[in-house]
Design an enzyme around this catalytic site. Sequence first.
Site, short mmCIF file in Angstrom:
data_model
loop_
_atom_site.label_atom_id
_atom_site.label_comp_id
_atom_site.label_asym_id
_atom_site.label_seq_id
_atom_site.Cartn_x
_atom_site.Cartn_y
_atom_site.Cartn_z
N ALA A 72 0.36 30.75 5.25
CA ALA A 72 -0.15 31.07 3.92
C ALA A 72 -0.18 32.57 3.68
CB ALA A 72 -1.56 30.50 3.75
N GLY A 117 1.25 27.56 9.01
CA GLY A 117 1.90 26.64 8.09
C GLY A 117 3.41 26.66 8.17
N GLU A 120 4.14 24.33 10.87
CA GLU A 120 3.82 22.98 10.39
C GLU A 120 4.92 22.43 9.49
OE1 GLU A 120 -0.77 22.24 9.94
OE2 GLU A 120 -0.34 24.31 9.32
N GLU A 140 -4.38 29.02 14.48
CA GLU A 140 -5.57 28.79 13.65
C GLU A 140 -6.88 28.90 14.41
OE1 GLU A 140 -2.21 27.02 11.30
OE2 GLU A 140 -2.77 27.14 13.40
#
Length: 266
Positions: A72, A117, A120, A140
């Site tokens: 992000a 992300g 991911e 994270e």
Amino acid sequence: MLVKTYETIKLERAESHQGIGVLTLNRPESMNAMNTKMALELIEAFEELKYDESVRVLVLTGSGTKSFCVGADLKERNGMSQKDWKKQHDYFEKVTECIREFPYPVIVAINGYALGGGLEMSLSCDIRTAAEGVGLGLPEAKLGLIPGIGGSQLLPRILPIGLAKEMLYTGKRITAEEGKQWGLINHVFESEALLVETIKLAETIAINAPLSLKALKKAVSKGTETDLATGLALELEAYYRCANSEDRLEGIYAFNEKRAPEWKGR
């Protein structure tokens, strides 16, 4: 393929094969970090591609050589209200869902860092290739979070659970070479050759029957999420759908006539 100009992504056809789409994250000035605009454009692009039956394989990559996606865009999130943050996260969740639910195979060519992300998104793809030496990680836990768009669920479905937990618990990065050794990455290529070699891989897939590709993706993806008996039932349902198709007959005719098949997708 539907033609449209986007601000944060690029959507093109591979020059070597009309059945291959190339979707590029295009925010190199921000390490291809995903902001709200990129998420919305990715969702729109996947929705358009879903109905384009000429695209049999999609290659996802990033612009430049430094980063595929570092997750992000934290600058955009600075000062964002809790309501807006949750709304944005819903878009991010939808992006990885679009990748997983895309009817045809998706190959990610990881051209640089794939963190948070970004990794991911890569985990949501069917096949992963990477440039030599790129860093992969889910950091994270170092930030007081856990992965929120699939990482904690997808990684243990790809890696042995002990290795997945080590990556998640430590938040450490691994290299593309380590990822290949662990089974996370299918192929590692020189940076300059990454996209070319990945498209070559896509070509070996795109020449096959489109109904078979769709059926295989659904059977494998859905079957591995359930028990064996249900998975076998899904496989058999898909098998008979292919067996009763025009393309199955075309495949037999082409084989016997020693020519390339002309698939109709029906």
